[in-house]
Design an enzyme around this catalytic site. Structure first.
Site, PDB file in Angstrom:
ATOM      1  N   CYS A   1       0.848  -1.185   0.000  1.00  0.00           N
ATOM      2  CA  CYS A   1       0.000   0.000   0.000  1.00  0.00           C
ATOM      3  C   CYS A   1       0.892   1.246   0.000  1.00  0.00           C
ATOM      4  O   CYS A   1       1.767   1.372  -0.837  1.00  0.00           O
ATOM      5  CB  CYS A   1      -0.944  -0.052   1.205  1.00  0.00           C
ATOM      6  SG  CYS A   1      -2.135   1.288   1.357  1.00  0.00           S
TER       7      CYS A   1
ATOM      8  N   ASP B   1      -7.836  -1.043  -8.957  1.00  0.00           N
ATOM      9  CA  ASP B   1      -7.439  -0.337  -7.737  1.00  0.00           C
ATOM     10  C   ASP B   1      -7.691   1.160  -7.922  1.00  0.00           C
ATOM     11  O   ASP B   1      -7.083   1.788  -8.791  1.00  0.00           O
ATOM     12  CB  ASP B   1      -5.959  -0.609  -7.461  1.00  0.00           C
ATOM     13  CG  ASP B   1      -5.480  -0.070  -6.125  1.00  0.00           C
ATOM     14  OD1 ASP B   1      -6.171   0.786  -5.537  1.00  0.00           O
ATOM     15  OD2 ASP B   1      -4.405  -0.499  -5.670  1.00  0.00           O
TER      16      ASP B   1
ATOM     17  N   HIS C   1      -7.291  -3.824  -3.722  1.00  0.00           N
ATOM     18  CA  HIS C   1      -6.263  -3.119  -2.964  1.00  0.00           C
ATOM     19  C   HIS C   1      -6.188  -3.690  -1.535  1.00  0.00           C
ATOM     20  O   HIS C   1      -7.203  -3.791  -0.848  1.00  0.00           O
ATOM     21  CB  HIS C   1      -6.598  -1.627  -2.900  1.00  0.00           C
ATOM     22  CG  HIS C   1      -5.577  -0.811  -2.191  1.00  0.00           C
ATOM     23  ND1 HIS C   1      -4.400  -0.428  -2.783  1.00  0.00           N
ATOM     24  CD2 HIS C   1      -5.538  -0.327  -0.930  1.00  0.00           C
ATOM     25  CE1 HIS C   1      -3.677   0.267  -1.915  1.00  0.00           C
ATOM     26  NE2 HIS C   1      -4.352   0.346  -0.782  1.00  0.00           N
TER      27      HIS C   1
END
Length: 247
Positions: A130, A185, A217
């Site tokens: 992330c 995403d 995600h």
């Protein structure tokens, strides 16, 4: 195996961190850059899995400026609580991309890690998740002589319209880069992926950029609803393949 919580002097304070070093050694070093939800049992578990393969691992709390290293994830399913959580952590995440904050922190992380018993001298690999993936890219750009490769999984915000977008600095990279993107995403669209790949191509960077179809995600994180077992397995395969290539 040495497993311990450590306090790492960082640019603007102290970053609580998790250090895992296998017995013997010295072992090649890996920095694990966490996702937005903090230095928690899942991150420690991931660090230990990498260490079991023969690597020394340091997982720093990238958001140490905000204090507590672990976020209570129980409220993510509640829209109000989710908004509250992101309202608290987003300014901290955004701050890492300004005033060279992550670069200044990373220099301290690298110095601390290099001084630890059982850690091999020389450049390290960073695996990031992330926001950790985006910041891994910023760090290999800033310290190409100290970071030999990065692996970024479901990295968000790598490409923006801003003058400080992470993808604009890839020309300094001398090592290898891997991106495992999440399908559909919102933080890394297909168009943004193309922009990133074009920048890497133009700079002549050795890289692989793949989309994990069907994965959302956050697919590596077993403690969130985004977890995808098949995508997580693929992530481990690609991460360990990279670590073996650059060992």
């Amino acid at each position: 195996m040495r497993k311990e919580k450590v306090d790492v002097p960082a640019a603007d304070g102290v970053a609580d961190s998790y250090l895992v070093v296998p017995d013997g050694g010295p072992h090649p070093g890996v920095l694990l850059f966490m996702d937005a939800f903090g230095l928690r049992p899942r991150i420690e578990e991931m660090a230990e899995r990498i260490a079991e393969a023969g690597y020394a691992v340091l997982a720093p709390n990238l958001l140490y400026r905000g204090g507590s290293s672990e976020i209570d994830l129980s409220g993510l399913g509640d829209p109000d609580k989710r908004g509250e959580i992101f309202g608290r952590i987003m300014p901290l995440i955004q701050a890492l991309g300004t005033d060279n904050a992550i670069q200044r922190d990373a220099e301290k992380y690298l110095d601390f890690f290099a001084a630890q018993e059982g850690v091999a001298p020389g450049p390290v690999v960073i695996t990031g998740y992330c926001m950790g993936g985006t910041n891994a890219l910023r760090v290999i750009e800033a310290f190409p002589e100290r970071v030999k490769a990065i692996a970024a999984f479901h990295a968000g915000g790598v490409v923006t319209d801003g003058p400080d977008s992470a993808h604009l600095g890839v020309g300094s990279i001398t090592g290898e880069v891997y991106f495992g993107h999440a399908d559909q995403d919102h933080s890394m669209s297909a168009e943004q992926i193309k922009t990133l790949e074009a920048a890497l191509d133009e700079a002549g960077v050795t890289y692989r950029s793949e989309v994990y179809e069907g994965a959302t995600h956050g697919y590596t994180m077993t403690d969130t609803a985004a977890y995808d077992e098949a995508a997580e397995k693929r992530h481990w395969e690609n991460l360990f393949a990279l670590l073996e290539r650059v060992k």
